[in-house]
Design an enzyme around this catalytic site. Structure first.
Site, short mmCIF file in Angstrom:
data_model
loop_
_atom_site.label_atom_id
_atom_site.label_comp_id
_atom_site.label_asym_id
_atom_site.label_seq_id
_atom_site.Cartn_x
_atom_site.Cartn_y
_atom_site.Cartn_z
N ASP A 125 83.15 21.23 -58.82
CA ASP A 125 83.29 22.26 -59.84
C ASP A 125 84.74 22.50 -60.29
O ASP A 125 84.97 23.25 -61.22
CB ASP A 125 82.73 23.60 -59.31
N HIS A 142 84.08 22.79 -49.23
CA HIS A 142 82.69 22.35 -49.28
C HIS A 142 82.12 22.33 -47.87
O HIS A 142 82.84 22.03 -46.92
CB HIS A 142 82.58 20.94 -49.89
N1 ACO Z 1 89.49 29.41 -50.51
C1 ACO Z 1 90.04 29.92 -49.38
N2 ACO Z 1 89.57 29.69 -48.14
C2 ACO Z 1 88.48 28.93 -48.03
C3 ACO Z 1 87.85 28.37 -49.15
C4 ACO Z 1 88.39 28.64 -50.43
N3 ACO Z 1 87.83 28.12 -51.53
N4 ACO Z 1 86.78 27.66 -48.76
C5 ACO Z 1 86.72 27.77 -47.43
N5 ACO Z 1 87.76 28.53 -46.97
C6 ACO Z 1 88.08 28.83 -45.58
C7 ACO Z 1 87.18 29.88 -44.99
O1 ACO Z 1 87.71 31.19 -45.19
C8 ACO Z 1 87.13 29.48 -43.54
O2 ACO Z 1 88.35 29.88 -42.94
P1 ACO Z 1 88.39 30.31 -41.37
O3 ACO Z 1 88.00 29.10 -40.60
O4 ACO Z 1 89.79 30.74 -41.15
O5 ACO Z 1 87.40 31.44 -41.23
C9 ACO Z 1 87.16 27.96 -43.60
O6 ACO Z 1 87.84 27.63 -44.81
C10 ACO Z 1 85.77 27.32 -43.60
O7 ACO Z 1 85.06 27.84 -44.71
P2 ACO Z 1 83.59 28.42 -44.68
O8 ACO Z 1 83.48 29.59 -45.58
O9 ACO Z 1 83.15 28.60 -43.26
O10 ACO Z 1 82.81 27.20 -45.28
P3 ACO Z 1 81.32 27.18 -45.78
O11 ACO Z 1 80.85 25.81 -45.52
O12 ACO Z 1 80.52 28.30 -45.21
O13 ACO Z 1 81.45 27.46 -47.35
C11 ACO Z 1 81.97 27.05 -49.65
C12 ACO Z 1 81.61 26.42 -48.28
C13 ACO Z 1 80.98 28.17 -49.97
C14 ACO Z 1 81.84 25.99 -50.71
C15 ACO Z 1 83.42 27.59 -49.55
O14 ACO Z 1 84.32 26.53 -49.33
C16 ACO Z 1 83.82 28.37 -50.82
O15 ACO Z 1 83.54 29.56 -50.90
N6 ACO Z 1 84.45 27.68 -51.84
C17 ACO Z 1 84.76 28.34 -53.08
C18 ACO Z 1 83.52 28.38 -53.98
C19 ACO Z 1 83.15 27.02 -54.52
O16 ACO Z 1 83.99 26.29 -55.03
N7 ACO Z 1 81.85 26.70 -54.42
C20 ACO Z 1 81.31 25.45 -54.97
C21 ACO Z 1 80.95 24.49 -53.87
S1 ACO Z 1 80.31 22.99 -54.53
C22 ACO Z 1 78.73 23.36 -55.01
O17 ACO Z 1 78.03 24.12 -54.38
C23 ACO Z 1 78.21 22.76 -56.21
#
Ligand code: ACO
Length: 434
Positions: free
Chosen positions: A369, A312
Site C-alpha cells: 500500500d 506486515h
Molecule cells: N509504524 C510503526 N511501528 C510499527 C508499524 C508501523 N507501520 N508496524 C509495526 N510496527 C511495530 C509495532 O508497534 C510492534 O512494535 P513492538 O514490537 O515494539 O511492540 C512491531 O512493529 C510489530 O508490529 P505488530 O503490530 O505486532 O505487527 P502485526 O503483524 O500485528 O501488524 C500491520 C501488521 C497491521 C500491517 C502493522 O505493521 C501496521 O499497522 N502497519 C501500518 C498499516 C498498514 O500499512 N497496513 C497495510 C498492511 S498490507 C495489507 O494488509 C494489504
C-alpha cells in the site's frame, strides 16, 4: 491439492506430567505445523492472539515467503505474472490452478465480459440511492450483497459450478460497481461498460469517460492498472480472505462472504492503508515538519500514529509487490504527473525509515500500500477510490478461496477464547426484585 505432504514426525507436549504426542504436518513450502486439534481432550486450547501462528486451512493457491519477500500464485512468482499476463488470465490461474491456454483464456474473458452478467437496472437504482457522503467501500459491499437477489447460479446442484458462476458474475460486476461509485463521488453521470475493451481499460473508462465522449484510456495507464490488479489478486490468509473463509464455512451465500471480505479489507490496517498512506503524506507535507518528527511519533508507543504503508504480518523483507509498484509509480508519475510532491516525500520517508534502528530491528519495510496510492492519484482517482480498486484485484483470490473450500469441504470456523471474566455468581436480590 498437494498439501499436506504428509507427516513430518511428531512433537511432544508435556503438560501436568503427561506426554501428549502431536502429529506434525509438512507443507510443500513454508513451516511445518503441529496438529493440535487433539489437545482439547487434555483440557487445553491454543492461545494465539491475532492468529499470528495458526494454520486454519490447507490451501494450494498462494504462497508468501515472508523471509525472502517473495510471493507465488500457484507456484509462479508474482513479479513475472505482473509483467507479462493479463489480470483475467491471472484470475483464471488462481481459480483453476493453471494458466489458461488461448482458447480457455478467450472463453473465460467472454464469460466475464458478457453484458448480461450484471443486473444493470436494479444495481443502478441502488446507486441512485447512495449519497455522496457514503464511502465507496460501503457502496461496493452493499452492491455485492445485493447480487444475492439475482443469483440464479445458487440453484446449480454442483457446489463447484455454483461458485464458478458466481465468481464470473462478481468479476464482471466489480468494475461496473467501481465506475458507478466513482460517478457518485464525482457527482457525474454514470459511464457504460464497453465490453470490447479489456478488463483494466474498461475499468478506467467506466471511471473517467464522460458519457457521450469517445475518449479511451491510454495504454500506459491501462497497463499500470492491469499490473496493480495482478499484484493485489491474492495474498493467502490475509484478514479479508480469512473473513471470507469464515463466512463460507457457515454455508452463507458467496456474495455475502465477499461483502464481508470487502468490509474487512476497508480497515486502515489492511487494504484501507492505501488511502491512509496518501492522507499521511499529505499531513506531512501540510505540516511543514521534518520527517524525523513523524518517525519519532511512529516509534512512540503512547502515540497512535503509525507509519502507514509500512510493516506486515508475514513479510520481514521488502515485499515483492511493493518493489514492482514502486517502479511503476516512478515510471507513471513521471509520465502523467511529473511533480507530485507526495512521491518525493514517500521516497524520502522510505529512505529514512529503512535507515532507522526502530524499523530495522523490527524488520518493517514498505508494503503493497505504500506506493499504490501514488499511482492511483497520478491516474486521477480521488483517495477514497483506492481501496475499491484493491477490491477489484483481490476478488480473483476470493473466488479461488471460496471454490477451494466448496470443492474440498470444511468444518465451520469457530475459534475459541481464553475466558477472563467473572466466575459464576448469583444475581443480587435487589436486582431480581426491581
Ligand atoms: N509504524 C510503526 N511501528 C510499527 C508499524 C508501523 N507501520 N508496524 C509495526 N510496527 C511495530 C509495532 O508497534 C510492534 O512494535 P513492538 O514490537 O515494539 O511492540 C512491531 O512493529 C510489530 O508490529 P505488530 O503490530 O505486532 O505487527 P502485526 O503483524 O500485528 O501488524 C500491520 C501488521 C497491521 C500491517 C502493522 O505493521 C501496521 O499497522 N502497519 C501500518 C498499516 C498498514 O500499512 N497496513 C497495510 C498492511 S498490507 C495489507 O494488509 C494489504
Amino acid at each position: 491439492m498437494g498439501v499436506p505432504e504428509g507427516s513430518a514426525g511428531a512433537a511432544t507436549l508435556r503438560y501436568e506430567g503427561t506426554d501428549i504426542e502431536l502429529p506434525v504436518e509438512r507443507p510443500t513450502l513454508g513451516r511445518s505445523a503441529v496438529d493440535i486439534s487433539g489437545i482439547g481432550a487434555h483440557g487445553l486450547a491454543v492461545y494465539d492472539p491475532g492468529y499470528a501462528n495458526t494454520a486454519a486451512y490447507q490451501s494450494a493457491i498462494t504462497f508468501v515467503d515472508g523471509e525472502a519477500g517473495r510471493l507465488y500464485y500457484r507456484g509462479y512468482p508474482v513479479e513475472q505474472l505482473a509483467m507479462s499476463a493479463s489480470f483475467l488470465d491471472v484470475a483464471y490461474l488462481l481459480i483453476y490452478g493453471e494458466l489458461p491456454g488461448s482458447q480457455q483464456s478467450e472463453e473465460f474473458v467472454a464469460q466475464v465480459r458478457a453484458p448480461k452478467a450484471v443486473p444493470h437496472v436494479a444495481i443502478e437504482r441502488l446507486f441512485d440511492w447512495f449519497p455522496e457522503s457514503m464511502h465507496p467501500m460501503a457502496m461496493l459491499a452493499t452492491a455485492t450483497e445485493a447480487l444475492t437477489a439475482y443469483a440464479e447460479e445458487d440453484s446449480a446442484a454442483d457446489p463447484g459450478a455454483k461458485v464458478e458462476a458466481a465468481g464470473v458474475r462478481l468479476l464482471s460486476a466489480l468494475p461496473i460497481f467501481t465506475g458507478y461509485a466513482m460517478s457518485v463521488v464525482r457527482g457525474l453521470p454514470r459511464g457504460r461498460s464497453n465490453r470490447s475493451l479489456d478488463y483494466a481499460e474498461d475499468l478506467l473508462q467506466l471511471c473517467f469517460t464522460i458519457p457521450g465522449s469517445d475518449h479511451l484510456p491510454d495504454n500506459a495507464t491501462a497497463r499500470a492498472l492491469n499490473t496493480l490488479l495482478i499484484l493485489h489478486a491474492d495474498h493467502e490468509l490475509n484478514c479479508s480472505t480469512a473473513t471470507l473463509r469464515l463466512v463460507a464455512s457457515s454455508g452463507a451465500s458467496f456474495y455475502s462472504g465477499v461483502s464481508a471480505a470487502i468490509n474487512a479489507l476497508w480497515g486502515p490496517l489492511h487494504g484501507g492503508a492505501n488511502q491512509a498512506v496518501i492522507r499521511m503524506l499529505q499531513e506531512i507535507k501540510d505540516s511543514g515538519k521534518p520527517l524525523s518528527y513523524f518517525l519519532e511519533r511512529a516509534r512512540d508507543k503512547m502515540d497512535p500514529f503509525r507509519l502507514m504503508g509500512f510493516g506486515h504480518r508475514v513479510y520481514k523483507n521488502y515485499d515483492a509487490r511493493a518493489k514492482v509498484i514502486r517502479q511503476v509509480a516512478l515510471d507513471l508519475v513521471e509520465k502523467l504527473a511529473p511533480a507530485d510532491p507526495l512521491l518525493e516525500i514517500a521516497l524520502r520517508l522510505e529512505e529514512v525509515a529503512l535507515a532507522d534502528e526502530y524499523f530495522i530491528s523490527r524488520r518493517l519495510y514498505p508494503n503493497v500500500d505504500f506506493y499504490s496510492g501514488i499511482i492511483y492519484r497520478a491516474i486521477g482517482f480521488p483517495d477514497e477510490m483506492f481501496t475499491p480498486l484493491f477490491v477489484v484485484g483481490r476478488s480473483a483470490g476470493w473466488v479461488a478461496h471460496w471454490l477451494e473450500m466448496a470443492t474440498e469441504g470444511s468444518r465451520i470456523g469457530r475459534p475459541t477464547q481464553l475466558y477472563v471474566g467473572p466466575v459464576e455468581r448469583s444475581v443480587p436480590k435487589a436486582a431480581t426484585t426491581a
